[in-house]
Write an enzyme that holds these catalytic residues in place. Sequence first.
Site, PDB file in Angstrom:
ATOM      1  N   HIS A  35       0.903  -1.246   0.177  1.00 35.11           N
ATOM      2  CA  HIS A  35       0.033   0.006   0.012  1.00 35.11           C
ATOM      3  C   HIS A  35       0.900   1.213  -0.151  1.00 35.11           C
ATOM      4  O   HIS A  35       0.789   2.013  -0.829  1.00 35.11           O
ATOM      5  CB  HIS A  35      -1.078   0.114   1.136  1.00 35.11           C
ATOM      6  CG  HIS A  35      -2.127   1.010   1.251  1.00 35.11           C
ATOM      7  ND1 HIS A  35      -1.600   2.375   1.260  1.00 35.11           N
ATOM      8  CD2 HIS A  35      -3.388   0.869   0.742  1.00 35.11           C
ATOM      9  CE1 HIS A  35      -2.727   3.079   1.217  1.00 35.11           C
ATOM     10  NE2 HIS A  35      -3.927   2.195   0.941  1.00 35.11           N
TER      11      HIS A  35
ATOM     12  N   HIS B 195      -7.548  -3.107  -3.891  1.00 35.35           N
ATOM     13  CA  HIS B 195      -6.328  -2.519  -4.277  1.00 35.35           C
ATOM     14  C   HIS B 195      -5.609  -3.624  -5.141  1.00 35.35           C
ATOM     15  O   HIS B 195      -5.020  -3.416  -6.156  1.00 35.35           O
ATOM     16  CB  HIS B 195      -5.329  -2.346  -3.385  1.00 35.35           C
ATOM     17  CG  HIS B 195      -5.736  -0.913  -2.700  1.00 35.35           C
ATOM     18  ND1 HIS B 195      -5.908   0.186  -3.458  1.00 35.35           N
ATOM     19  CD2 HIS B 195      -5.972  -0.558  -1.410  1.00 35.35           C
ATOM     20  CE1 HIS B 195      -6.131   1.239  -2.533  1.00 35.35           C
ATOM     21  NE2 HIS B 195      -6.303   0.790  -1.051  1.00 35.35           N
TER      22      HIS B 195
END
Length: 283
Positions: free
Chosen positions: A164, A226
């Site tokens: 991330h 994601h």
Amino acid sequence: MKPGILLAAFGASNRQAHQTLRLFDEKVRQRFADVPVRWAFTSGLIRDRLAARRMKTDSVTKALQKMCFEKYTHVAVQSLHIIPGAEYDDLEAEAVQMAGGRDCSLAPPADGGVFFTAQARFEKITVGRPLLHSDADVTRAARALLASLPPERTAHDAVVFMGHGTWHAGDSRYDDLSAAVRRMDAGVFIGTMDGSHTIDHVLPLLLQEGYCRVFLQPLLSVVGRHAVRDMAGDHPESWRSRIAAAGMVCLPVLQGMVEHAAFVDIWIDHLDEAMERLLGSRG
């Protein structure tokens, strides 16, 4: 004494991620058979998405409030985050707030990591560390990362992990992990969506080394939005599309870190430490 465990993950809204978290839940219940387990998602956006689908989830504060109402006296809150970043800071702050913010202490355990204990509303709360908290965690996670590589990968293939990332100081743990992994296997690269080492930094390295085939894996606890969209999606800005546009064959592997036992063992060992601090002996 009434002890309990609260597992706190960033959260996800797809079926694969929830199935993965259920498997983690089962392993925790096996390890701590006599201790009830609760869950919280730290992402407000994820909780809102699930609420729109009439799926109830709790924040850390709400989960602790419920446990307080149920008369739990001792609670170990275990982070399922990767780095000690903003999400982990918020997790600690919520636990302190729920404990009343009194008689709180920060102290280093033997390995140089940090834990805190708070005493007030509950008799005691401890918070377990995220995956990459100490230098020892980084070394152990590097070995776990290499153990999770696709079996069909050859010495001529690169493997890129997408994390991330953040502008929080905890982002440096990704750099530490990258250095540790590349000392063991120079064909493994780590990048992040945000922070100081994105796909824009990874792509030139892949081209410089002349790789023709690249495996792409998430450095995320579970496969959520994601991984599906930003990593493996078909849109032009996904990591998969960027690597393919640079002339390399890109093969995404949609498996989260919680799907690999070596990573799970690190988190559960951290929970074991939190339970030891909570109860004075191994959970």
